[in-house]
Design a protein around this motif. Sequence first.
Motif, PDB file in Angstrom:
ATOM      1  N   HIS A   1      -8.489  -4.124   4.730  1.00 56.53           N
ATOM      2  CA  HIS A   1      -7.694  -2.985   5.216  1.00 56.53           C
ATOM      3  C   HIS A   1      -6.803  -3.388   6.393  1.00 56.53           C
ATOM      4  CE1 HIS A   1     -11.409  -1.377   3.369  1.00 56.53           C
ATOM      5  NE2 HIS A   1     -10.617  -0.447   2.886  1.00 56.53           N
TER       6      HIS A   1
ATOM      7  N   THR B   1      -0.593  -9.445   2.775  1.00 56.69           N
ATOM      8  CA  THR B   1      -1.448  -9.837   3.899  1.00 56.69           C
ATOM      9  C   THR B   1      -1.232 -11.301   4.293  1.00 56.69           C
ATOM     10  OG1 THR B   1      -3.181 -10.089   2.240  1.00 56.69           O
ATOM     11  CG2 THR B   1      -3.296  -8.148   3.650  1.00 56.69           C
TER      12      THR B   1
ATOM     13  N   ALA C   1     -13.183   1.070   6.780  1.00 61.98           N
ATOM     14  CA  ALA C   1     -11.752   0.880   6.530  1.00 61.98           C
ATOM     15  C   ALA C   1     -10.977   0.634   7.812  1.00 61.98           C
ATOM     16  CB  ALA C   1     -11.188   2.109   5.834  1.00 61.98           C
TER      17      ALA C   1
ATOM     18  N   HIS D   1      -9.865   1.164  -4.436  1.00 61.23           N
ATOM     19  CA  HIS D   1     -11.116   0.423  -4.683  1.00 61.23           C
ATOM     20  C   HIS D   1     -11.645   0.680  -6.093  1.00 61.23           C
ATOM     21  CE1 HIS D   1     -11.561  -0.872  -0.561  1.00 61.23           C
ATOM     22  NE2 HIS D   1     -11.469   0.362  -0.121  1.00 61.23           N
TER      23      HIS D   1
ATOM     24  N   ASP E   1      -7.712   6.233  -4.599  1.00 61.58           N
ATOM     25  CA  ASP E   1      -8.615   5.229  -4.043  1.00 61.58           C
ATOM     26  C   ASP E   1      -8.449   3.927  -4.823  1.00 61.58           C
ATOM     27  OD1 ASP E   1     -10.649   3.677  -3.101  1.00 61.58           O
ATOM     28  OD2 ASP E   1     -12.240   5.154  -3.415  1.00 61.58           O
TER      29      ASP E   1
ATOM     30  N   PHE F   1      -8.418  -6.292  -2.263  1.00 57.16           N
ATOM     31  CA  PHE F   1      -8.346  -4.832  -2.092  1.00 57.16           C
ATOM     32  C   PHE F   1      -8.164  -4.144  -3.440  1.00 57.16           C
ATOM     33  CE2 PHE F   1      -5.798  -0.949  -1.076  1.00 57.16           C
ATOM     34  CZ  PHE F   1      -6.754  -0.304  -0.316  1.00 57.16           C
TER      35      PHE F   1
ATOM     36  N   ASN G   1      -1.632  -5.724  -1.726  1.00 58.62           N
ATOM     37  CA  ASN G   1      -2.263  -6.005  -0.439  1.00 58.62           C
ATOM     38  C   ASN G   1      -2.908  -7.383  -0.432  1.00 58.62           C
ATOM     39  OD1 ASN G   1      -3.305  -4.675   2.210  1.00 58.62           O
ATOM     40  ND2 ASN G   1      -5.114  -5.609   1.319  1.00 58.62           N
TER      41      ASN G   1
ATOM     42  N   ASP H   1     -12.385  -8.232   5.242  1.00 56.07           N
ATOM     43  CA  ASP H   1     -11.953  -6.829   5.276  1.00 56.07           C
ATOM     44  C   ASP H   1     -10.501  -6.772   4.789  1.00 56.07           C
ATOM     45  OD1 ASP H   1     -11.167  -4.279   5.882  1.00 56.07           O
ATOM     46  OD2 ASP H   1     -11.958  -4.280   7.916  1.00 56.07           O
TER      47      ASP H   1
ATOM     48  N   SER I   1      -7.436   6.793   5.325  1.00 57.46           N
ATOM     49  CA  SER I   1      -7.730   5.371   5.462  1.00 57.46           C
ATOM     50  C   SER I   1      -6.903   4.513   4.516  1.00 57.46           C
ATOM     51  CB  SER I   1      -9.212   5.130   5.206  1.00 57.46           C
ATOM     52  OG  SER I   1      -9.609   5.694   3.973  1.00 57.46           O
ATOM     53  N   ASP I   2      -7.078   4.714   3.214  1.00 52.69           N
ATOM     54  CA  ASP I   2      -6.493   3.800   2.232  1.00 52.69           C
ATOM     55  C   ASP I   2      -5.358   4.423   1.429  1.00 52.69           C
ATOM     56  OD1 ASP I   2      -8.717   2.534   3.133  1.00 52.69           O
ATOM     57  OD2 ASP I   2      -9.563   2.084   1.174  1.00 52.69           O
TER      58      ASP I   2
ATOM     59  N   SER J   1     -15.786  -1.373   0.524  1.00 52.45           N
ATOM     60  CA  SER J   1     -15.329  -0.706  -0.695  1.00 52.45           C
ATOM     61  C   SER J   1     -16.051   0.618  -0.841  1.00 52.45           C
ATOM     62  CB  SER J   1     -15.610  -1.577  -1.926  1.00 52.45           C
ATOM     63  OG  SER J   1     -15.372  -0.831  -3.093  1.00 52.45           O
TER      64      SER J   1
ATOM     65  N   GLN K   1      -4.418  -1.131   8.574  1.00 54.14           N
ATOM     66  CA  GLN K   1      -4.845  -0.167   9.589  1.00 54.14           C
ATOM     67  C   GLN K   1      -4.489  -0.631  11.008  1.00 54.14           C
ATOM     68  OE1 GLN K   1      -5.792   2.830   9.839  1.00 54.14           O
ATOM     69  NE2 GLN K   1      -6.035   3.355   7.682  1.00 54.14           N
TER      70      GLN K   1
END
Lengths: 327, 399
Positions: free
Chosen positions: A156, A109, A224, A63, A61, A88, A84, A154, A296-297, A243, A159
């Motif tokens: 993420h 990103t 996420a 986060h 994780d 993040f 990222n 956000d 998810s992450d 988070s 995704q």
Amino acid sequence: MLSKFRLALLATVITLSPAALATASAEPLKVIASFSIIGDFAKNVGGERVEVTTLVGPDGDAHVYEPKPADAVAMAGADVVLVNGLHFEGFLERLVETSGAKAQIVELTKGIEPLKMQEEHEAEGEAHEAEGEAHDAAAEEEEEEEGHHHGDTDPHAFQSIANAKIYVKNIADAFCAADAEGCDAYKANAEAYTQKLAAAEDEVKAAVASIPEDKRVIITSHDAFGYFEHEYGLTFLAPEGVSTEAEASAADVAALIRQVREDKASAIFVESITNARLAEQIATETGLKIGGTLYSDALSAADGPAPTYIDLMRNNIATIKGAILGS
Amino acid sequence: MTRRLTAFSCAALAFGFTVLPALAEEKSAWRLFVSDHAAPVVRAIDAETGKVLANFATNGPATLHRSESGRTVFAVQGKSDMISVISSGLSMGDHGDHGDLKIEAPSLLEAAFPGAKPSHFVDHHGDIALFFDGEGVARTIAEKEVLAGSKTAREVKTAAPHHGVAVAFGSHVLVSEPNSEKPDELPVGIRVVDATGAPVGDVHSCPDLHGEASSGNILAIACAEGLLLVKAGDDTPSIELLPYGEGLPEGKSTTLVGGRGLQYFLGNYGPSAVVVIDPTAKDAFRLIELPARRVHFAVDPARPKFAYVFTEDGRLHRIDVLAGQIVGTLALTEPYSMDGHWSDPRPRIAVAGDSIIVSDPLKGLLHVVDAGSFTETGNIPVEGKPFNVVAIGGSGETH
């Protein structure tokens, strides 16, 4: 014309076997990937020209990750650091500083369209209003203590497979900047991998289209999947914010349960990186069944259902579709 | 003395990760809380100006501990059967992309915890555990309840009075298990109890238990044969032993501090060494020999690569945690021999932003060392024998 032909031939060969073009005697590019999904992207783009060290590994994780001394040592020797961005990797600033890394820090990103996380507060406000609670100074103070994230973006973005393609392009550009000799190989690898991503995205879109529109509301643990929702049309509700660090408050959970009942959610899912207890509590109170585990992450371990990004996306949509249509 | 203590967020700005909203003013503030070796007083001092902001009377001389959040300082008065709590007056709100800093006057809180021979204080993610040796009882309470004025703590009783420790670990409490035959000796293990106080599983063996610290998601407890590593499990804490490495000489750790920003532990190991511990590494323990007997040590929360050790020859050493070696030495005080009573007045270290503070009780001074250049840049005279020191502060925006 001749040079174009050579380039095309080169690209074809690379597509078939990226390793074949790596210079045998050349030192591989030392690449740090901040977490497992980026690590997978980097390996697909870099092939054998790169040596990828992933900080937050499978089922980890990012986060709440606390870097190890060995991470700082690896960072110090890296040629390229892929992250990222969008806050993040909360651990990143100090790790970069601690390591004295001289490598280029590449935020993947860059170029995506960021989504804001404002729904959280709006929902909270509505919940307080509905219950007639006084949102007094003490409550505001408590909110501050627990860390509210007004105006958060956000992070993420991965995704959405559409965004993943941008990540891949950014990686290829970063590798080209660090290793001009391998640039053609990186671009060819990126192109080949992007085609695979496009195929996976078509599968996701087809799967979502097969789900009746009135059954497209589902519950997960933390926020996420905003980009998935934005891109493909499912609605995700979550008791935790963007988070996993801040635990959901009782009011958050109560508001979510009320929302689940109003919006008639179709299924609830646990996440690989979060404790299942909260999802189980919501399932008990709403009568929804746990529909499975979503990634998810982080990727899963090699023997799990999501050892690569494409596997992750396929696993997630298959799990969601199976739970909704099977219910 | 006038010094500007630069806050730790500067690095973040330098790397361009943080975008600050407009119309917000950035401020930094650092406060030092200093107890006296002999007098029942805790002084709150502005680290920038050296000005005493407040003097707080206590029942007796205190050992000071700051909470993780920095909002409170606990003054443990072992010989006066009391733990007092001081509000630091500083609170940092995390807003994701920036932090807010709220500055108020420090104050003595209503909440106080009387009990026989209070000893160890542990804050685990906002849950405070206080252990009272004379009763063999742990009292736990959330920091936010303390700030709200509550004095009602949850009690966990052990089989006998002993020099123990407890950790509030989520809904569980980890508490030391006394030596049933010789409770005046160090505990023999850790017991886990649930929210109802019922034991969970067997006692986890930890002979000579003394010393604990957290770093990231790992809690480490020092034992005779290694460290117990505690992590959150699915339902109950997961606990496993990390034995001391074969390469280490005979010895053990009895004091641990946890790295901030890097997940590692720094422990004592014999009188003239410290050990850097990375629980996830193949070779988890790296011994660093010191040139003289160790007096005190601390990690640098703002520069995770560094930790500091003060030795009895009056010198402060900077340790590079990544390299596992001393990379700087600075003469600061007259020698403070480790001969004599263990609790004689000797220097203590605290890190306040870009400054390392070292108390010099026999000279009535706090030495100020610039953490960047590792040179002494000033000092703060303090009445009496300044002994324990904790630093609280940071930077943030005021809206």
